[in-house]
Scaffold this active site. Structure first.
Site, PDB file in Angstrom:
ATOM      1  N   ASP A 163       3.142  17.520   2.853  1.00  0.00           N
ATOM      2  CA  ASP A 163       3.193  17.247   4.543  1.00  0.00           C
ATOM      3  C   ASP A 163       5.278  17.492   4.558  1.00  0.00           C
ATOM      4  O   ASP A 163       5.046  16.418   3.540  1.00  0.00           O
ATOM      5  CB  ASP A 163       2.650  16.799   5.596  1.00  0.00           C
ATOM      6  CG  ASP A 163       2.610  18.214   6.282  1.00  0.00           C
ATOM      7  OD1 ASP A 163       4.316  19.285   6.734  1.00  0.00           O
ATOM      8  OD2 ASP A 163       2.201  17.643   7.480  1.00  0.00           O
ATOM      9  N   ASP A 218       3.537  26.297  10.877  1.00  0.00           N
ATOM     10  CA  ASP A 218       2.166  26.678  11.205  1.00  0.00           C
ATOM     11  C   ASP A 218       1.357  27.655  11.818  1.00  0.00           C
ATOM     12  O   ASP A 218       2.060  28.296  13.021  1.00  0.00           O
ATOM     13  CB  ASP A 218       1.760  25.256  12.161  1.00  0.00           C
ATOM     14  CG  ASP A 218       1.684  23.696  11.593  1.00  0.00           C
ATOM     15  OD1 ASP A 218       2.097  23.796  10.362  1.00  0.00           O
ATOM     16  OD2 ASP A 218       1.718  22.755  11.605  1.00  0.00           O
TER      17      ASP A 218
HETATM   18  C1  GLA Z   1       1.790  19.851   9.755  1.00  0.00           C
HETATM   19  C2  GLA Z   1       1.811  21.256   8.687  1.00  0.00           C
HETATM   20  C3  GLA Z   1      -0.060  20.643   9.512  1.00  0.00           C
HETATM   21  C4  GLA Z   1      -1.246  20.204   9.371  1.00  0.00           C
HETATM   22  C5  GLA Z   1      -0.513  19.245  10.933  1.00  0.00           C
HETATM   23  C6  GLA Z   1      -0.984  17.882  10.239  1.00  0.00           C
HETATM   24  O1  GLA Z   1       2.463  20.489  11.309  1.00  0.00           O
HETATM   25  O2  GLA Z   1       2.611  21.827   8.801  1.00  0.00           O
HETATM   26  O3  GLA Z   1      -1.019  22.256   8.640  1.00  0.00           O
HETATM   27  O4  GLA Z   1      -0.718  19.661   8.155  1.00  0.00           O
HETATM   28  O5  GLA Z   1       1.355  18.651  10.095  1.00  0.00           O
HETATM   29  O6  GLA Z   1      -0.722  16.773  11.699  1.00  0.00           O
END
Ligand code: GLA
Length: 399
Positions: A163, A218
């Site tokens: 990430d 997301d």
């Molecule tokens: C980010 C990523 C998600 C998930 C969250 C976890 O938002 O884009 O897919 O992995 O972190 O905290």
């Protein structure tokens, strides 16, 4: 010469970064390029990830039961392989700097869990972050790239999602390359899933670093969010191919925020985009309808087609009535007639626009699994609101 240049350009897409300078040197271009490392992801990765359904509420029991369900539901046989724990498994580093799993939630440790997943004929994935901390504030990998890569390899990890939270001021290609190199040096084949949400134009550099890269923020379990991720990821179709894939984020199929028609559309469009198919629902309690969507072998075959072409939007007649098409290795086309509007509508897919030449094509429906016959020039049908009809069309007379 032209052929040679074209071959060199084509090999660029697959060549590891270390050999890239070779193709700029005319005298060396005459020699065969070193064989590229075997592609870790010749087709888009398939699996399951904890985040969309469980968020931080992960523990080893849930992961074990998910692995069990992946087998008993038929998902493993349908092609799903990776069981990936997302954020929140880690709580600290020990005195030697090694990442420590939450002892309450993972009392037997990550290695034992990976062993269990492997014993089911599945592969095991985990999550970290390129910055100082993960998005949920857990320890990140910055400054520990080599150590974390070794830890993951020792645990038997097959897939790492990295990430991009708490990474302010860092250069994304540099950081991801550093971690990729550390993974490579472990000697274990480990897929690297880049997750910087498309903020640093990853489509320009990530294909040389990892196997998949997020193109969007997301996903949420909502129709509008799914559409937004679809439209953004569609912009980068040209760079996807065997070994490296655009990732419009994990599936929401079965999480309850959309209708089954909408989930069928979501799944069909991810397949036509050659997106990774990473389920994000609770596999232990899914409905028959959800399982039928996630295991539709004819739609999965489109996603996993060996040509590895990402499909594109080929026509939009009236707004919201779209036709998407994906070239398949045998010359046929997967075609999605996609009704984004709120009422039923007739959609016409021109075979020519989908890249099929000739007067007519044989059409097979990938959701009803029926041959629909031979059609001249185009295929037209009524599509329910927020739904798709997905077909495979083969030029009549082709084999
Ligand atoms: C980010 C990523 C998600 C998930 C969250 C976890 O938002 O884009 O897919 O992995 O972190 O905290």
């Amino acid at each position: 010469m032209l052929t040679r240049i074209l071959a060199a350009v084509a090999s660029l897409a697959l060549a590891p970064a270390a050999v890239l300078p070779l193709v700029h040197t005319p005298s060396l271009a005459a020699h065969p390029a070193p064989a590229p490392a075997p592609a870790l992801a010749p087709t888009p990765p398939m699996g399951w990830n904890s985040w969309n359904h469980f968020a931080c509420d992960v523990n080893e029991q849930t992961i074990r039961e998910t692995a069990d369900a992946m087998v008993s539901s038929g998902m493993r046989d349908a092609g799903y392989r990776y069981v990936v724990i997302d954020d929140c498994w880690q709580v600290s580093r020990d005195g030697a700097g090694t990442l420590v799993a939450d002892p309450q939630r993972f009392p037997h440790g990550i290695k034992a869990l990976a062993d269990y997943v492997h014993s089911k004929g599945l592969l095991f994935g985990i999550y970290t972050d390129a910055g100082t901390n993960t998005c949920q504030g857990r320890p990140g990998t910055l400054g520990h790239e080599v150590q974390d890569a070794r830890t993951f390899a020792a645990w038997g990890v097959d897939y790492v999602k990295e990430d991009w939270c708490h990474a302010r001021g860092l250069d994304a290609p540099t950081q991801y390359r550093k971690f990729r190199d550390a993974l490579t040096h472990t000697g274990r084949p480990i897929i690297l899933s880049l997750c910087e949400w498309g903020y640093n134009q990853p489509w320009d550099w990530a294909p040389k670093i990892g196997q998949l890269w997020r193109t969007t923020d997301d996903i949420e379990d909502k129709w509008g969010s799914m559409l937004s991720n679809l439209d953004q990821s569609a912009q980068h179709a040209a760079v996807a191919g065997p070994g490296h894939w655009n990732d419009p984020d994990m599936l929401e199929v079965g999480n309850g925020g959309m209708t089954d028609d909408e989930y069928r559309a979501h799944f069909s469009l991810w397949a036509v985009m050659a997106a990774p198919l990473i389920a994000g629902n609770d596999l232990r309690s899914m409905s028959d309808a959800t399982r039928a969507i996630l295991t539709n072998h004819e739609v999965i075959a489109v996603d996993q087609d060996s040509l590895g072409a990402q499909g594109i939007l080929v026509s939009e007649g009236p707004p919201d009535l779209q036709v998407w098409a994906k070239a398949l290795h045998d010359g046929s086309r997967a075609i999605v007639l996609f009704n984004r509007s709120d009422s039923s509508a007739k959609i016409t897919a021109s075979f020519h626009r989908a890249g099929l030449y000739g007067d007519s094509a044989m059409v097979h429906d990938l959701w009803s699994h029926r041959d629909l016959g031979t059609f001249g020039g185009s295929f037209a049908t009524t599509v329910a609101p927020h739904a798709v009809v997905m077909i495979r069309a083969r030029a009549a007379g082709a084999h």
